[in-house]
Scaffold this active site. Structure first.
Site, short mmCIF file in Angstrom:
data_model
loop_
_atom_site.label_atom_id
_atom_site.label_comp_id
_atom_site.label_asym_id
_atom_site.label_seq_id
_atom_site.Cartn_x
_atom_site.Cartn_y
_atom_site.Cartn_z
N HIS A 1 20.85 -91.80 22.07
CA HIS A 1 21.12 -90.23 21.97
C HIS A 1 20.00 -89.55 22.33
O HIS A 1 19.81 -88.32 23.09
CB HIS A 1 21.65 -89.72 20.88
N GLY B 1 41.74 -100.41 22.25
CA GLY B 1 41.20 -100.14 20.83
C GLY B 1 42.11 -98.60 20.33
O GLY B 1 41.34 -98.04 19.60
N TYR C 1 16.51 -70.41 20.80
CA TYR C 1 15.71 -69.19 20.17
C TYR C 1 14.39 -69.40 20.53
O TYR C 1 13.61 -70.46 20.38
CB TYR C 1 15.93 -68.85 18.81
N LEU C 2 13.42 -68.33 20.87
CA LEU C 2 12.10 -68.43 21.11
C LEU C 2 11.22 -67.43 20.06
O LEU C 2 11.74 -66.36 19.73
CB LEU C 2 11.89 -67.74 22.45
N LEU D 1 37.80 -94.48 16.65
CA LEU D 1 37.09 -93.93 17.77
C LEU D 1 37.95 -93.12 18.47
O LEU D 1 38.07 -92.03 18.98
CB LEU D 1 36.22 -94.78 18.64
#
Length: 505
Positions: A249, A18, A383-384, A23
Site C-alpha cells: 500500500h 472464497g 490542505y496547504l 473479504l
C-alpha cells in the site's frame, strides 16, 4: 493503430472464489452491489460465488452479505438489493478437485448459451488465502477458462512472502495466464485521493513546479491504526507490519508521489514510470530503521501484542516500523522520504505530508515551514499550510491553510469505494491501478534485504511502545534526524474535514 481493451458489459460472468470468506462478504460482494446500484454493472451480468462451505444461496450467503451492502438512498435501494441477489448463484466445491469446477463450468456455459453469448467474457476474482491460490488458478485454466473468449483474473495480495516466493509464484502463473489477463489488486490504488495524486501533481503548475529537491525538505507517508491485531495475532505474526501495508500500500503511494510525468494516462505509460522510479530507490539502510511492538496500554485496559493467545510470548514481530527511502535521481536526490506504519496507536489515519524548505532568513526570524498534507483516510482532504499575517494592528504571523475537504466540497457526488473502482477497472480492461509483474519484482527486491535482517535469529528486538500511544519513544528524534521540522512552537487549528451543518455559498 490498435484498439483499446475490450470492455466487459452485457452478459459478463463474474466468479468469486472464497465467496464464504470475510473479504468476499465485506468487500467483494458489496462492491459488486455498489456498481450495480449506481448503474455501472449491467443487470445481465451473472455472478457465481464459489467456496468450500456448504451454504444455501437464500439463507446463508445472502444473510452473510446483506448487512454489508450500502443503501444510500434508503428504501429506494431495497428493490436494487433484490434484483442484485437474483443475479447471484452459489456453488459449493473443493479447490483441489475437479467436481466443483466442472459444475461451475456447466452453470457458466448454461448461462452463456441462454444469453446467446458468442464471445464469452469471464472475470474471476480470487478472494483466497495464498495457500490455495495456485491450486485454484490451475483449475480455472483447465476447467473454466474462456478458450474462445476473454478471461481476466483478479488476484488479491499477498503476492508472495519475499522476493524468492514472489518470483516462484510468477514462474508458476506464467504458463497459465498472460500478463494482460492478470489484475493484481492493491485496494489503496482505488482510494479517491490516491487516484487523485497524478492530477494534483501534474494538473497544477504551482505544485508541479515545486515538487522537487529544490523546494521540498522531507516527505512523510504515514499509516496509523488505533486497534491492534485483536485475535489475529497468529496470522499477523508471520506477516508483520512491513509486509502487511508497507511493501504494498505505502510503496504504491510513494511511487505515485515520486514518479515522473507519464507520456499519457494510458495504463502502461503510468506503470512504466512507476517502475523507473522504483529502480532509482537506493537500498534501505538496515541500521536506520525504527522498529516497535505494542505493549499494554498505560492504564492496563488494552493487552500487549504478546498477550494474544495465538502469539508466542517471545515474539519479536514488528507492529510498528519507520524507515527512510532515498531516490537517486535528479528530482529527489537528498530528500528523505519517510514511511511509517503501526498498529495500536493513538489514532487511525493514512496521510501524506510534504514539508517545504524554510524561507530565507531576513525579515522572518522564526516562521514555520509550509506543508502540503494529503489525507487519504478518514475524511479525505487536501490542505496547504501556509503563513499569513494575524488580523489586526500587529505584524505577527500565524499558520493557516487552504483546504479541500471532500465531505463538504463534494457532498452531492457519489465517491466509489476502492473495491468498486478496481472491479470496474478490471471490467473495462484498465490496468492503470493494478500492479505489473516487473513492478512487483522490484518492490520485493527493495524490502527483502530488510526483512531478512529483521527476521534472522539474532535480529533486532523491537522497542515496546504503549497501546494507544504515538509509537516508540524514538520516533520524534528519528523524524528530526531525517529533516522533518516539528511545528511545536507554532499553534495551528486543524481544518475541519467532516461536513458542516451548512454548505458554503
Amino acid at each position: 493503430m490498435s484498439e483499446g481493451p475490450v470492455k466487459f458489459e452485457k452478459n459478463t460472468v463474474i466468479s468469486v472464489f472464497g465467496a464464504s470468506g470475510d473479504l468476499a462478504k465485506k468487500k467483494t460482494f458489496p462492491a459488486l452491489f455498489g456498481l450495480f446500484r449506481e448503474g455501472y454493472l449491467d443487470p445481465s451480468t451473472k455472478i457465481f460465488g464459489y467456496a468450500r462451505s456448504k451454504l444455501s444461496m437464500e439463507e446463508d450467503l445472502k444473510s452473510r452479505v446483506l448487512p454489508h451492502l450500502k443503501k444510500p438512498h434508503g428504501e429506494a435501494d431495497d428493490s436494487k438489493v433484490e434484483q442484485f441477489f437474483k443475479m447471484v448463484s452459489y456453488i459449493s466445491g473443493n479447490y483441489d478437485t475437479d467436481e466443483g469446477f466442472d459444475e461451475l463450468r456447466t452453470q457458466i456455459e448454461k448461462f452463456e448459451k441462454s444469453a446467446n453469448v458468442d464471445v464469452p467474457h469471464r472475470l474471476f476474482y480470487l478472494a483466497l488465502p495464498p495457500s490455495v491460490f495456485l491450486t485454484v488458478a490451475k483449475q480455472i485454466k483447465s476447467r473454466v477458462y474462456a478458450e474462445n473468449g476473454i478471461t481476466r483474473v483478479i488476484v488479491e495480495k499477498p503476492f508472495g512472502h519475499d522476493l524468492a516466493s514472489a518470483r516462484e509464484l510468477q514462474k508458476n502463473l506464467g504458463p497459465l495466464f498472460k500478463e494482460e489477463e492478470l489484475y493484481r489488486i492493491d485496494h489503496y490504488l482505488g482510494k479517491e485521493l490516491v487516484k487523485n495524486l497524478l492530477v494534483l501533481r501534474f494538473g497544477n503548475q504551482f505544485l508541479n513546479a515545486s515538487w522537487n529537491r529544490d523546494n521540498i525538505q522531507s516527505v512523510q507517508i504515514s499509516f496509523k491504526e488505533r486497534f491492534g491485531t485483536e485475535g489475529r495475532g497468529g496470522y499477523f505474526d508471520s506477516i508483520g507490519i512491513i509486509r502487511d501495508v508497507m511493501q504494498n500500500h505505502l510503496l504504491q503511494i510513494m511511487t505515485l508521489l515520486t514518479m515522473e510525468r507519464p507520456v499519457s494516462f494510458d495504463p502502461e505509460s503510468i506503470r512504466d514510470e512507476k517502475v523507473k522510479v522504483l529502480k532509482a530507490v537506493a537500498p534501505i539502510d538496515t541500521d536506520d530503521v525504527l522498529l516497535g511492538q505494542y505493549g499494554k496500554s498505560e492504564d492496563g485496559s488494552k493487552p500487549a501484542y504478546v498477550d494474544d493467545d495465538t502469539v508466542d510470548k517471545d515474539s519479536k514481530c514488528v507492529t510498528f516500523a519507520a524507515m527512510t527511502f532515498n531516490i537517486e535521481n535528479e528530482r529527489w536526490e537528498g530528500v528523505p522520504i519517510m514511511m511509517r506504519a503501526g498498529k495500536a496507536l493513538n489514532e487511525s489515519k493514512v496521510e501524506i505530508r510534504l514539508q517545504y524548505k524554510a524561507v530565507a532568513s531576513g525579515v522572518f526570524k522564526d516562521i514555520p515551514n509550509n506543508e502540503l498534507v494529503i489525507r487519504v483516510q478518514p475524511d479525505a482532504a487536501v490542505y496547504l499550510k501556509f503563513n499569513a499575517k494575524t488580523p489586526g494592528l500587529s505584524n505577527a504571523t500565524q499558520v493557516t491553510d487552504l483546504n479541500l475537504t471532500y465531505a463538504s466540497r463534494y457532498q452531492d457526488f457519489w465517491i466509489p469505494e476502492a473495491y468498486e473502482v478496481l472491479i470496474r477497472d478490471a471490467l473495462l480492461g484498465d490496468h492503470s491501478n493494478f500492479v505489473r509483474d516487473d513492478e512487483l519484482d522490484i518492490s520485493w527486491g527493495i524490502f527483502t534485504p530488510l526483512l531478512k535482517h529483521i527476521e534472522r535469529p539474532d535480529g533486532p528486538t523491537p522497542e515496546i511502545y504503549p497501546y494507544g500511544s504515538r509509537g516508540p519513544k524514538g520516533l520524534k528524534e528519528y523524524m528530526q534526524k531525517h529533516k522533518y521540522v516539528m511545528p511545536e512552537k507554532h499553534p495551528y487549528a486543524w481544518p475541519v474535514t467532516k461536513p458542516e451543518d451548512t454548505k458554503d455559498n
